[in-house]
Design a protein around this motif. Structure first.
Motif, short mmCIF file in Angstrom:
data_model
loop_
_atom_site.label_atom_id
_atom_site.label_comp_id
_atom_site.label_asym_id
_atom_site.label_seq_id
_atom_site.Cartn_x
_atom_site.Cartn_y
_atom_site.Cartn_z
N LEU A 166 5.20 -7.29 0.52
CA LEU A 166 6.25 -7.61 1.50
C LEU A 166 5.71 -7.84 2.91
CD1 LEU A 166 8.87 -4.92 0.43
CD2 LEU A 166 9.25 -7.39 0.35
N VAL A 167 4.50 -7.37 3.18
CA VAL A 167 4.02 -7.32 4.56
C VAL A 167 3.93 -8.71 5.20
CG1 VAL A 167 1.57 -7.29 3.88
CG2 VAL A 167 2.27 -6.31 6.06
N ASP A 168 3.44 -9.69 4.48
CA ASP A 168 3.33 -11.03 5.05
C ASP A 168 4.70 -11.70 5.18
OD1 ASP A 168 0.58 -10.88 5.28
OD2 ASP A 168 0.23 -11.65 3.26
N ARG A 169 5.56 -11.40 4.23
CA ARG A 169 6.89 -12.01 4.26
C ARG A 169 7.70 -11.56 5.46
NH1 ARG A 169 10.65 -11.76 -1.05
NH2 ARG A 169 8.66 -12.53 -1.85
N THR A 191 3.19 -4.51 10.41
CA THR A 191 1.87 -3.94 10.22
C THR A 191 1.95 -2.80 9.21
OG1 THR A 191 1.27 -4.46 12.51
CG2 THR A 191 -0.11 -2.86 11.35
N LEU A 192 1.15 -2.88 8.17
CA LEU A 192 1.09 -1.83 7.15
C LEU A 192 -0.27 -1.16 7.21
CD1 LEU A 192 2.15 -0.31 4.63
CD2 LEU A 192 1.17 -2.16 3.25
N ILE A 193 -0.26 0.16 7.43
CA ILE A 193 -1.50 0.94 7.39
C ILE A 193 -1.36 1.96 6.27
CG2 ILE A 193 -3.03 2.50 8.63
CD1 ILE A 193 -2.16 1.25 11.21
N SER A 194 -2.16 1.78 5.23
CA SER A 194 -2.15 2.70 4.09
C SER A 194 -3.47 3.44 4.08
CB SER A 194 -1.95 1.93 2.79
OG SER A 194 -1.93 2.80 1.68
N SER A 195 -3.44 4.71 4.46
CA SER A 195 -4.66 5.49 4.59
C SER A 195 -5.28 5.77 3.22
CB SER A 195 -4.37 6.81 5.31
OG SER A 195 -5.51 7.63 5.33
N ASP A 196 -6.60 5.73 3.17
CA ASP A 196 -7.34 6.04 1.96
C ASP A 196 -7.71 7.52 1.88
OD1 ASP A 196 -7.29 3.42 1.02
OD2 ASP A 196 -9.07 2.88 2.20
N ILE A 197 -7.26 8.31 2.85
CA ILE A 197 -7.56 9.74 2.84
C ILE A 197 -6.56 10.45 1.93
CG2 ILE A 197 -7.78 11.83 4.23
CD1 ILE A 197 -8.41 10.03 6.62
N ARG A 237 18.74 -1.62 2.44
CA ARG A 237 19.89 -1.60 3.36
C ARG A 237 19.57 -0.87 4.66
NH1 ARG A 237 25.34 -0.90 -0.36
NH2 ARG A 237 24.68 -2.26 -2.07
N LEU A 238 18.78 0.19 4.56
CA LEU A 238 18.51 1.00 5.75
C LEU A 238 17.35 0.46 6.58
CD1 LEU A 238 18.88 4.54 4.13
CD2 LEU A 238 20.54 3.38 5.60
N LEU A 239 16.37 -0.17 5.92
CA LEU A 239 15.20 -0.70 6.62
C LEU A 239 14.94 -2.15 6.17
CD1 LEU A 239 12.83 2.40 6.24
CD2 LEU A 239 14.01 1.68 8.34
N PRO A 240 15.87 -3.05 6.46
CA PRO A 240 15.75 -4.42 5.95
C PRO A 240 14.52 -5.16 6.45
CG PRO A 240 17.50 -4.28 7.59
CD PRO A 240 17.09 -2.87 7.27
N HIS A 241 14.07 -4.86 7.68
CA HIS A 241 12.91 -5.59 8.19
C HIS A 241 11.66 -5.29 7.38
CE1 HIS A 241 10.58 -7.80 11.16
NE2 HIS A 241 9.68 -6.85 11.08
N PHE A 242 11.61 -4.13 6.72
CA PHE A 242 10.45 -3.76 5.92
C PHE A 242 10.68 -4.02 4.42
CE2 PHE A 242 10.41 -1.14 9.73
CZ PHE A 242 9.10 -1.24 10.16
#
Length: 362
Positions: free
Chosen positions: A85-88, A92-98, A256-261
């Motif tokens: 979804l991030v490009d659409r 900015t998506l940050i997914s930690s590898d920790i 519905r609550l976070l449509p932008h994401f």
């Protein structure tokens, strides 16, 4: 002196009034101004003084989201969907590898919160970490979201995943638990539970609540204080905490609550493209403890189940408020009958959760 108005001026005024009225109605029916009016206002502001930089576009609200994902509770599914979804939606998506450091010192909390807060907005930050109280460090509070699942099912999924991996390749477990000896890797789960091996008894079974209680040392001690603190944090800080057993409803609410994401996330979740990827994350070699072991496990998870039932009730309340009328999956009666058949059905279903190092609990 009588005011003289030409027919042309009168038509112009009435047309302008009509456009204003129609625009106002359109604004109210759609929850805001149409995009074309926003763009017009944007460029009028740009050229108002004939020069100067562009006025910044308004950010979506909320523009800061933190997903402190709980291990083996569907987080791999959500992260995989977010990457699609991030490009659409241009966030900015940050997914930690920790994966093996959920508890932080005060300095580590402060540094992490500062790093999160300086991420270009809109952003969604996700990591296996116990609840971070941004207001404690005088930082703007983001929106928090999370997903949990039935505590026994979460435990079973983790128990076998750390030993045998998932459908991406059973050799993955060698990477995750390279020091595990064969007698531990093939330890019978009933023996582990009934003979109270550390892996199958408290405090390691007290797992979900600390993710919502926070960083206080007492949050890791099974008891009423940690339970009530976790409940209050859910009410005060979390926009949504869903349950994995009703994942599609969780995705509908996120839309519905976070449509932008999350706009269109359900269609992506149902798409063949996603299914091809999602089917590879199911834990393999799952087995079912006997009824005696299940009963012991349930009793040890007393506080975990109190929290799970609280979250599920809040989730259903949110569904009713939003007007979502889907049929929830029947609850597993661990507190009473503990049906082997019901558990078998649960274990055989697709298991699309994120991996989590067992060292989190050591």
């Amino acid at each position: 002196i009588p005011l003289r108005v030409s027919r042309r001026d009168l038509v112009f005024c009435l047309t302008a009034l009509l456009i204003f009225c129609l625009g106002s109605v359109f604004y109210q029916l759609n929850g805001g101004a149409p995009k074309v009016l926003l763009d017009v206002g944007y460029y009028l502001g740009r050229f108002a003084d004939g020069h100067g930089p562009l006025a910044p576009r308004a950010l979506p609200f909320p523009s800061q989201v933190v997903y402190n994902r709980v291990g083996k509770c569907g987080s791999r599914t959500i992260v995989l969907l977010l990457r699609m979804l991030v490009d659409r939606h241009r966030f900015t998506l940050i997914s930690s590898d920790i994966h093996n450091k959920t508890r932080l010192t005060k300095r580590e909390q402060e540094n992490l919160i500062r790093n999160i807060s300086t991420t270009p907005q809109p952003f969604l930050y996700t990591r296996h970490v116990h609840f971070l109280n941004f207001s404690r460090f005088r930082t703007d509070e983001p929106v928090h979201i999370n997903i949990i699942r039935d505590p026994i099912n979460r435990f079973l999924s983790n128990y076998f995943f750390r030993r045998f991996g998932d459908w991406r390749g059973e050799e993955n477990h060698v990477v995750r638990t390279p020091g595990m000896k064969d007698d531990e890797r093939y330890l019978d789960m009933n023996t582990c539970i009934l003979e109270s091996y550390p892996e199958c008894s408290n405090p390691r079974l007290f797992y979900i609540i600390p993710y919502f209680c926070g960083q206080h040392p007492q949050c890791r001690e099974p008891g009423l204080w940690a339970l009530e603190t976790a409940k209050q944090n859910v009410l005060d800080h979390y926009l949504l905490v869903g349950v994995l057993e009703e994942l599609e409803d969780v995705l509908l609410l996120l839309e519905r609550l976070l449509p932008h994401f999350f706009s269109d996330v359900v269609n992506i979740y149902k798409s063949p493209e996603y299914r091809k990827l999602g089917n590879m994350t199911g834990t393999v070699r799952k087995q079912i403890p006997n009824l005696e072991a299940l009963q012991v496990l349930y009793e040890r998870m007393e506080y975990e189940y109190k929290f799970y039932n609280f979250v599920k009730a809040q989730f259903h309340l949110t569904k009713r408020k939003i007007g979502l009328r889907s049929d929830p999956k029947p609850s597993r009666p661990y507190s009473s009958v503990l049906q082997r058949k019901d558990l078998q059905e649960e274990l055989e279903e697709e298991d699309t959760e994120d991996s989590l190092e067992w060292t989190e609990q050591t």
